[in-house]
Write a protein that holds these residues in place. Sequence first.
Motif, mmCIF file in Angstrom:
data_model
loop_
_atom_site.group_PDB
_atom_site.id
_atom_site.type_symbol
_atom_site.label_atom_id
_atom_site.label_comp_id
_atom_site.label_asym_id
_atom_site.label_seq_id
_atom_site.Cartn_x
_atom_site.Cartn_y
_atom_site.Cartn_z
ATOM 1 N N ALA A 20 0.819 -1.210 0.000
ATOM 2 C CA ALA A 20 0.000 0.000 0.000
ATOM 3 C C ALA A 20 0.857 1.266 0.000
ATOM 4 O O ALA A 20 0.440 2.303 -0.523
ATOM 5 N N PHE A 21 2.076 1.177 0.546
ATOM 6 C CA PHE A 21 2.939 2.354 0.612
ATOM 7 C C PHE A 21 3.322 2.867 -0.762
ATOM 8 O O PHE A 21 3.688 4.022 -0.911
ATOM 9 N N THR A 68 0.539 4.686 -5.255
ATOM 10 C CA THR A 68 0.510 5.879 -6.098
ATOM 11 C C THR A 68 1.644 5.852 -7.106
ATOM 12 O O THR A 68 1.445 6.091 -8.301
ATOM 13 N N GLU A 69 2.864 5.557 -6.623
ATOM 14 C CA GLU A 69 4.014 5.498 -7.516
ATOM 15 C C GLU A 69 3.839 4.391 -8.552
ATOM 16 O O GLU A 69 4.169 4.562 -9.730
ATOM 17 N N CYS A 70 3.328 3.252 -8.118
ATOM 18 C CA CYS A 70 3.120 2.125 -9.015
ATOM 19 C C CYS A 70 2.123 2.502 -10.112
ATOM 20 O O CYS A 70 2.329 2.205 -11.291
ATOM 21 N N ARG A 71 1.059 3.168 -9.733
ATOM 22 C CA ARG A 71 0.047 3.574 -10.705
ATOM 23 C C ARG A 71 0.623 4.556 -11.715
ATOM 24 O O ARG A 71 0.343 4.474 -12.913
ATOM 25 N N GLY A 80 10.788 -1.987 -3.310
ATOM 26 C CA GLY A 80 9.537 -2.733 -3.272
ATOM 27 C C GLY A 80 8.569 -2.312 -4.358
ATOM 28 O O GLY A 80 7.852 -3.139 -4.929
ATOM 29 N N VAL A 81 8.554 -1.016 -4.671
ATOM 30 C CA VAL A 81 7.687 -0.515 -5.743
ATOM 31 C C VAL A 81 8.189 -1.016 -7.085
ATOM 32 O O VAL A 81 7.401 -1.450 -7.938
ATOM 33 N N TYR A 82 9.506 -0.944 -7.297
ATOM 34 C CA TYR A 82 10.083 -1.471 -8.537
ATOM 35 C C TYR A 82 9.725 -2.943 -8.707
ATOM 36 O O TYR A 82 9.305 -3.380 -9.783
ATOM 37 N N ALA A 83 9.890 -3.730 -7.640
ATOM 38 C CA ALA A 83 9.605 -5.158 -7.712
ATOM 39 C C ALA A 83 8.136 -5.411 -8.023
ATOM 40 O O ALA A 83 7.790 -6.326 -8.787
ATOM 41 N N LEU A 84 7.251 -4.581 -7.452
ATOM 42 C CA LEU A 84 5.825 -4.731 -7.713
ATOM 43 C C LEU A 84 5.505 -4.442 -9.170
ATOM 44 O O LEU A 84 4.780 -5.198 -9.825
ATOM 45 N N VAL A 85 6.061 -3.355 -9.705
ATOM 46 C CA VAL A 85 5.840 -3.019 -11.111
ATOM 47 C C VAL A 85 6.392 -4.131 -12.000
ATOM 48 O O VAL A 85 5.752 -4.532 -12.982
ATOM 49 N N PHE A 86 7.568 -4.635 -11.664
ATOM 50 C CA PHE A 86 8.172 -5.714 -12.445
ATOM 51 C C PHE A 86 7.240 -6.925 -12.509
ATOM 52 O O PHE A 86 7.030 -7.515 -13.579
ATOM 53 N N ASP A 90 20.097 2.449 -4.506
ATOM 54 C CA ASP A 90 20.651 3.384 -3.530
ATOM 55 C C ASP A 90 19.940 4.737 -3.548
ATOM 56 O O ASP A 90 19.589 5.269 -2.494
ATOM 57 N N ASP A 91 19.751 5.311 -4.742
ATOM 58 C CA ASP A 91 19.161 6.656 -4.805
ATOM 59 C C ASP A 91 17.692 6.665 -5.216
ATOM 60 O O ASP A 91 17.070 7.722 -5.303
ATOM 61 N N GLY A 92 17.118 5.477 -5.487
ATOM 62 C CA GLY A 92 15.690 5.411 -5.766
ATOM 63 C C GLY A 92 15.272 5.914 -7.130
ATOM 64 O O GLY A 92 14.086 6.182 -7.353
ATOM 65 N N ILE A 93 16.203 6.030 -8.064
ATOM 66 C CA ILE A 93 15.858 6.459 -9.419
ATOM 67 C C ILE A 93 15.324 5.257 -10.204
ATOM 68 O O ILE A 93 15.960 4.209 -10.264
ATOM 69 N N PHE A 94 14.167 5.442 -10.811
ATOM 70 C CA PHE A 94 13.509 4.374 -11.573
ATOM 71 C C PHE A 94 13.352 4.859 -13.007
ATOM 72 O O PHE A 94 12.584 5.766 -13.292
#
Length: 209
Positions: free
Chosen positions: A23-24, A27-30, A54-60, A82-86
Amino acid sequence: MLPTIVYPSDDIFSNVARLDDFAFGLTECRDVLEFLMEKNPEKEYAEFSDIEYGVYALVFDIVADNIVYALPGIPRLTHNHDDGIFLVKRAAPYTSHEAPFDHLGSGFRYFLLDFKHDDNPVYITVSMNYGLRSATVSAVPDMIIHVQKGVIIGGKSLCIGECAFSQDTDPVLLKLKYEVAAHPEVVMVIMVVIDEHHPYHSPERGSEA
């Protein structure tokens, strides 16, 4: 008549909403999914900041589960842990995007066939869109040449290739920077830039053509 691509976004987003453990990052995933599923895209790349792993893994996982019927191809996802750039690159809509590395890959495979070092066989894999992972970066280069000597497990990734089609090269350079930083054994990087000055469109109805 060309087939119509169906984008069942409501189904995918409703599935995402049921994943309470993530749930965290909903928004980013969407935001990422909406970029990937845009029907008339103008950009090939998008950069998202402050994205946790975790968001990257979910999108993947969502992309992997929906690639057949929802997305028109396999996108390239790059995440710096490390820096959270996707970095998100759409699936290539044109064969001209894939053609340079298809051609180069064929040449590399022929040249490196039966290559040996100190009378020991060297196993070389030329892969297109194969995942490249490390402790700090998850990425999918357009092309990668992996070398393994004998039956030793592991090996090294010695060449990485990326292609940009009529887009700003900055995201491609950033992606290459991440990939090389995570894999310092890389000795060669290839970047192909295809610049389409006049985008193709079919002749208008009733025109001389």
